[in-house]
Design a protein around this motif. Structure first.
Motif, mmCIF file in Angstrom:
data_model
loop_
_atom_site.group_PDB
_atom_site.id
_atom_site.type_symbol
_atom_site.label_atom_id
_atom_site.label_comp_id
_atom_site.label_asym_id
_atom_site.label_seq_id
_atom_site.Cartn_x
_atom_site.Cartn_y
_atom_site.Cartn_z
ATOM 1 N N SER A 171 -9.193 6.112 7.136
ATOM 2 C CA SER A 171 -9.092 4.887 6.339
ATOM 3 C C SER A 171 -8.297 3.799 7.035
ATOM 4 O O SER A 171 -8.595 2.602 6.875
ATOM 5 N N PHE A 172 -7.271 4.184 7.811
ATOM 6 C CA PHE A 172 -6.402 3.153 8.375
ATOM 7 C C PHE A 172 -7.134 2.261 9.371
ATOM 8 O O PHE A 172 -6.692 1.143 9.652
ATOM 9 N N VAL A 215 -5.569 6.302 0.490
ATOM 10 C CA VAL A 215 -4.702 5.147 0.682
ATOM 11 C C VAL A 215 -5.019 4.151 -0.420
ATOM 12 O O VAL A 215 -6.192 3.878 -0.697
ATOM 13 N N TYR A 227 -9.756 0.772 8.739
ATOM 14 C CA TYR A 227 -10.332 -0.290 7.917
ATOM 15 C C TYR A 227 -9.241 -1.123 7.240
ATOM 16 O O TYR A 227 -9.518 -1.866 6.291
ATOM 17 N N ASP A 228 -8.030 -1.013 7.707
ATOM 18 C CA ASP A 228 -6.888 -1.601 7.029
ATOM 19 C C ASP A 228 -7.063 -3.100 6.783
ATOM 20 O O ASP A 228 -6.780 -3.600 5.687
ATOM 21 N N ASN A 229 -7.526 -3.847 7.777
ATOM 22 C CA ASN A 229 -7.679 -5.298 7.613
ATOM 23 C C ASN A 229 -8.635 -5.630 6.473
ATOM 24 O O ASN A 229 -8.337 -6.468 5.614
ATOM 25 N N ALA A 239 -7.186 -4.359 2.856
ATOM 26 C CA ALA A 239 -6.052 -5.151 2.388
ATOM 27 C C ALA A 239 -6.478 -6.560 2.016
ATOM 28 O O ALA A 239 -6.001 -7.127 1.021
ATOM 29 N N TYR A 245 -4.313 0.276 -1.804
ATOM 30 C CA TYR A 245 -3.836 -1.087 -1.582
ATOM 31 C C TYR A 245 -3.792 -1.777 -2.944
ATOM 32 O O TYR A 245 -4.754 -1.673 -3.728
ATOM 33 N N SER A 259 -10.515 -2.496 12.102
ATOM 34 C CA SER A 259 -9.372 -3.158 12.723
ATOM 35 C C SER A 259 -9.495 -3.036 14.237
ATOM 36 O O SER A 259 -10.275 -2.213 14.742
ATOM 37 N N SER A 274 0.836 -1.205 0.000
ATOM 38 C CA SER A 274 0.000 0.000 0.000
ATOM 39 C C SER A 274 0.865 1.247 0.000
ATOM 40 O O SER A 274 2.049 1.209 0.350
#
Length: 344
Positions: A83-84, A58, A86-88, A91, A60, A275, A43
């Motif tokens: 946004s981070f 962001v 929701y990273d799981n 990705a 991915y 996350s 990412s």
């Protein structure tokens, strides 16, 4: 042995859904979508300076060179959730062969986006205003103007990505190609409302839409073809609620047209998409209903698989994926409500 991408010359017919023959080198996921995807993912962040994008995003992407469908995502609270968190989810979807771009209004950094701030918490979801989750936004910000500004900005971000992401990828991920002719739109909670606004600006822009616990209304039946998946959770509308009836997946589904699918997931809640950090913040401030025994890993694997299966059907044109959306025996989670309408 099936190859994950290459020339495709077949007509796929599954459960009444017919996909026309195409010539493409688009990556096509052939595994069980509820398992981890086969691709390695990396990412990067795009910012207004130096990249020139209207709002931070962001991205991915699979690291393996190839052509990939695109998913554009707006987080909850109309993008006020970073946004981070929701990273799981983001990705994991990417591992199934998608370039995923997420743009959020609120950026938790000092010295940037100083006019953006989290909305005031604690207002009644059943407020007389009838605005559902949008009643969370403080009146002094000028709610209508703020919403219009956000919708316009996300539209500009998406158009910027269409015009510039190929150049960015050529230097950051050589050989990786974004196929915006295979575009999916997705949003969580009030982020789904921003996606709906984008969709209505150009009804032929995307090839599918996924609304995750939408906290918005589809005001009238849509009169154009766009496959739609919308779903909610059991605890999403329980106190403290982050969804309200009439501003939810049921209302969205009723005003959609075929092909469409709808479900209500048993035993999970509105913040469970996030996350662990985001989920714990929700629990700490008691903003949405959470339960301590929540199995986030189970829900995350369902969520990425459900999304990847729907997009696999309508973005990657893999008709075999439809069974992972329509056959409850193949979906590793329990539903309280479940409807499909795909035999158009």
């Amino acid at each position: 042995m099936a190859i994950p991408y290459g020339w495709v010359f077949t007509i796929l017919t599954v459960a009444g859904a017919v996909f026309p023959a195409t010539v493409s080198c688009l990556y096509v996921d052939t595994g069980n979508p509820y398992d981890p995807g086969k691709l390695q993912v990396s990412s990067f962040v795009l910012t207004s300076i130096p990249d020139g994008i209207p709002k931070r995003a962001v991205v991915y992407h699979p690291t393996e060179p190839g052509d990939y469908a695109v998913m554009f995502f707006v987080p909850g609270l109309g993008g006020f959730v970073p946004s981070f968190l929701y990273d799981n989810f983001l990705a994991n979807v990417s591992t199934h062969g998608y370039i995923v771009a997420s743009s959020a209004w609120f950026v938790p950094t000092f010295g940037q986006d100083t006019k953006s701030r989290l909305p005031t918490f604690g207002r009644d979801m059943d407020s007389p205003s009838g605005k559902g989750i949008m009643s969370l936004f403080p009146e002094e910000d000028g709610e209508d103007n703020l919403k219009a500004s956000r919708s316009d900005t996300y539209w500009k971000v998406l158009i910027w990505l269409q015009e510039n992401l190929a150049t960015v990828l050529s230097s950051r991920a050589p050989g990786v190609q974004a196929r915006f002719d295979h575009l999916g739109l997705s949003g969580h909670s009030a982020g789904a409302g921003e996606i709906y606004s984008i969709m209505m600006r150009n009804t032929s822009l995307a090839q599918a839409a996924v609304f995750i616990e939408p906290a918005n209304r589809v005001p009238e039946p849509i009169d154009f073809y766009l496959p739609g998946l919308m779903f909610g959770t059991e605890y999403g509308e329980e106190t403290p609620a982050c969804n309200g009836q009439g501003f939810d997946f049921r209302q969205n589904y009723e005003n959609w047209q075929c092909p469409r699918a709808m479900s209500n997931v048993k035993g999970f809640g509105h913040c469970d998409i996030m996350s662990p950090l985001g989920w714990n913040l929700c629990r700490l401030v008691n903003f949405c209903k959470t339960v301590p025994e929540t199995d986030l890993t189970k829900y995350h694997m369902f969520l990425q698989g459900y999304t990847a299966a729907f997009y696999g059907t309508y973005l990657q044109n893999n008709g075999d994926m439809l069974k992972y959306v329509t056959d409850q025996d193949r979906i590793p989670i329990e539903f309280l409500e479940f409807k499909t309408d795909v035999n158009c």
